[in-house]
Design an enzyme around this catalytic site. Structure first.
Site, PDB file in Angstrom:
ATOM      1  N   TYR A  43      37.940  55.043  44.956  1.00  0.00           N
ATOM      2  CA  TYR A  43      38.539  53.873  44.307  1.00  0.00           C
ATOM      3  C   TYR A  43      37.955  53.669  42.911  1.00  0.00           C
ATOM      4  O   TYR A  43      38.691  53.496  41.935  1.00  0.00           O
ATOM      5  CB  TYR A  43      38.294  52.637  45.180  1.00  0.00           C
ATOM      6  CG  TYR A  43      38.898  51.361  44.646  1.00  0.00           C
ATOM      7  CD1 TYR A  43      40.251  51.088  44.831  1.00  0.00           C
ATOM      8  CD2 TYR A  43      38.115  50.418  43.985  1.00  0.00           C
ATOM      9  CE1 TYR A  43      40.811  49.908  44.356  1.00  0.00           C
ATOM     10  CE2 TYR A  43      38.662  49.241  43.512  1.00  0.00           C
ATOM     11  CZ  TYR A  43      40.008  48.987  43.693  1.00  0.00           C
ATOM     12  OH  TYR A  43      40.551  47.824  43.218  1.00  0.00           O
TER      13      TYR A  43
ATOM     14  N   SER B  91      40.856  47.710  37.646  1.00  0.00           N
ATOM     15  CA  SER B  91      39.895  46.881  38.378  1.00  0.00           C
ATOM     16  C   SER B  91      38.597  46.832  37.601  1.00  0.00           C
ATOM     17  O   SER B  91      38.286  47.766  36.839  1.00  0.00           O
ATOM     18  CB  SER B  91      39.641  47.471  39.767  1.00  0.00           C
ATOM     19  OG  SER B  91      38.539  46.847  40.405  1.00  0.00           O
TER      20      SER B  91
END
Length: 250
Positions: free
Chosen positions: A155, A141
């Protein structure tokens, strides 16, 4: 879409029950690959498998569990005969402040987002080493770069770790003919982002920061996956490539 011939190849896609994972499984199947469809949700995994045009199989397993991954990959090799491509796509995004984040949620995020890629790379890598070739793609990401995202510490940490792991895996696996790369999507229109997309203020902020002035679609990730699985990218390994409409320019 990038055209590539993946006939006679077997690809494992984790977290393929929905969103980016399902789109990747579809794109690989449309290119001729047989797909080992993985998800922890059996119903969604079966739905993806049934939608594919090629002879594919469903493997329900928690990729955050090393023993489950080992069993799954051994079964794939036994039932499908080989394993050429691994797409580490499964992921979770739990939101909370660092001060309130539970140990259980922290460990769960690490297991699914980061440790799972180590498990699949180790077990699948041994098979690919014997075959003399292989492709591993980790779906990271842009959060793994220096992008401010509040209340997503686990995350962010796992995606940054996944980018680092990709590089080290690529270094070690190069001598075996295995290429390892990461793809770093920006904001993609999936179920994971639906609740935020329903917030007009959030959408306005997102679009203001994206030069292309639109959110990504799962298919925007698929094109790069197919390229990285093709011989056209045979000299590319150890890279973390952004798919984000220009939001991050490194």
């Amino acid at each position: 879409m990038f055209n590539v011939n993946l006939e006679n190849q077997v690809a494992l896609v984790t977290g393929a029950g929905r969103g980016i994972g399902r789109a990747i499984a579809q794109g690989l199947a449309d290119s001729g690959a047989r797909i080992a469809v993985n998800d922890i949700d059996g119903d969604s995994a079966v739905a993806t498998t049934n939608a594919l045009a090629t002879d594919s199989k469903t493997y329900v397993a928690d990729v955050g569990n090393a023993e489950a991954v080992q069993r799954m990959i051994e079964t794939i090799a036994d039932e499908m005969g080989r394993l050429d491509i691994v797409i580490n796509n499964a992921g979770v995004e739990i939101t909370n402040s660092i001060l309130d984040f539970s140990i259980e949620d922290w460990q769960h995020t690490l297991n699914v987002n980061l440790s799972a890629a180590f498990y699949t790379s180790q077990y699948a890598g041994r098979i690919m080493r014997e075959q003399g070739a292989g492709i591993i793609i980790n779906i990271a990401s842009i959060a793994g770069h220096n992008i401010p995202i509040r209340h997503r510490s686990a995350y962010v940490a796992t995606k940054a770790g996944l980018i680092g792991f990709t590089r080290e895996c690529a270094r070690e696996f190069a001598e075996y003919g295995i290429r390892v790369n990461a793809i770093c999507p920006g904001v993609i229109e999936t179920e994971m982002t639906r609740h935020l997309r329903n917030n007009p203020a959030q959408m306005e902020k997102w679009l203001a920061d994206i030069p292309q002035r639109r959110l990504g679609q799962p298919e925007d990730v698929v094109g790069l996956v197919l390229y990285l699985c093709s011989d056209a990218s045979r000299y590319i390994t150890g890279q973390a490539i952004n798919v984000d409409g220009g939001k991050v320019m490194l």
